[in-house]
Scaffold this active site. Structure first.
Site, short mmCIF file in Angstrom:
data_model
loop_
_atom_site.label_atom_id
_atom_site.label_comp_id
_atom_site.label_asym_id
_atom_site.label_seq_id
_atom_site.Cartn_x
_atom_site.Cartn_y
_atom_site.Cartn_z
N HIS A 70 25.56 14.48 61.44
CA HIS A 70 26.86 14.50 60.76
C HIS A 70 26.71 14.11 59.29
CE1 HIS A 70 29.69 15.54 63.83
NE2 HIS A 70 29.36 14.54 64.64
N CYS A 91 27.32 18.61 57.31
CA CYS A 91 28.53 18.96 56.58
C CYS A 91 28.53 18.30 55.20
CB CYS A 91 29.77 18.52 57.36
SG CYS A 91 29.92 19.32 58.96
#
Length: 329
Positions: free
Chosen positions: A120, A176
């Site tokens: 992440h 991301c």
């Protein structure tokens, strides 16, 4: 080469930065013939909100690829993944920083280092004023709820700043909001440069003495010139802050990121295996054609992804990059 590209030969020795930088402000490309070391970080966040499926697979796929095709050896690699029992190899905040320090320790010119992160990523409020959009990019260790995220400034300070001239660090961030997660100042589009530090302006404002000392690895010089600048600026905090933020480097740092800062990266299923879309595209593009220039490889990766994904992979660098050189690592 496809598209009639003329491939340039790799410059040896010191290369001038140009872009308004003073003479002597140089960097050096690595020919990647020296020692090889690699760090792989893959976090699936088992049992947490937002659990991912492909990140640990990415570390296996990419490590196998660079062993088979780029001369890396498994004994010179560290893997931090959250399926390991040994607490030293869990991708915690502390372990990630320690492993990053291991990766760059004692690096010499023409070494080839490799850093891969799949997990992440996100954004947080920029506290030191070096981000145009007001956000720093971050990655999330497995223990981020207890020990916090890792900010792009810290990643830069840990793996870019210690490197001497002529060391290659190739990094892939499949996460991301990862476009500038290493804070590298030169960001390339599929046609040319998008962003660069305004070195002429910095030179005119007397801001490059610290940068020059930094490029020479002269940390005491950096401290002295920063101190001098701070005094002469008489409270001109902007100039002082700007000097600290000159994030060019004499080393040869190249980063491929899964998307722009404002985008998310896909946790995908391809050929019935969970994988990060960027990691898959990087391997697939190079397997299809191992000899590509930087700009060709960027376009190949983009082409593979654009049919199914909105994310636009980014190529960024610590110095002005001749994108018509053959990609090496």
């Amino acid at each position: 080469m496809p598209g009639g590209h003329v491939v340039h030969s790799l410059p040896t020795g010191a290369v001038q930065f140009g872009h308004g930088a003073p003479d002597g402000y140089t960097f050096q490309y690595s020919n990647c013939t020296g020692r090889r070391k690699a760090l792989f970080i893959g976090i699936n966040y088992f049992g947490q909100d937002g659990e991912l499926r492909g990140c640990i697979n990415d570390t296996k796929n990419l490590s196998n690829f660079i062993i088979e095709n780029h001369g890396f050896k498994r004994e010179d690699m560290i893997f931090l993944t959250d399926d390991q029992r040994d607490p030293n190899f869990q991708p915690t905040h502390g372990n990630i920083i320690r492993a990053m320090q291991w990766l760059v320790k004692d690096a010499q010119p023409n070494d080839a280092l490799f850093l891969h992160y799949s997990g992440h990523g996100g954004q947080t409020e920029d506290l030191d004023g070096d981000e145009e959009d007001g956000n720093d990019e971050v990655i999330y260790p497995v223990d981020f709820k207890q020990n916090g995220h890792i900010v792009d400034d810290e990643i830069h300070f840990t793996v870019v700043k210690p490197l001497p001239a002529g060391v290659r660090l190739t990094a892939i961030f499949d996460s991301c909001h990862s476009g500038s997660v290493m804070d590298l100042p030169y960001l390339y589009s599929t046609k040319g440069v998008l962003k660069e530090p305004n070195l002429a302006k910095e030179a005119g404002a007397g801001l490059l003495s610290a940068a020059g000392a930094y490029a020479r690895g002269d940390i005491a010089g950096v401290a002295t010139s920063l101190f001098g600048l701070a005094k002469s600026a008489m409270g001109n905090n902007d100039a002082y802050e700007h000097t600290k933020r000159t994030k060019t480097s004499p080393a040869d740092v190249i980063m491929w990121s899964g998307c722009k800062d404002v985008q998310t990266s896909a946790d995908a299923t391809i050929s019935s295996q969970a994988t990060g879309a960027m990691s898959w595209a990087f391997i697939t593009a190079l397997k299809a054609n191992p000899k590509q220039t930087y700009v060709e490889l960027l376009n190949s990766i983009r082409d593979l992804l654009e049919t199914n994904y909105s994310q636009k992979p980014q190529l960024s660098c610590s110095h002005p990059l001749d994108t018509d050189l053959l990609f090496v690592m």
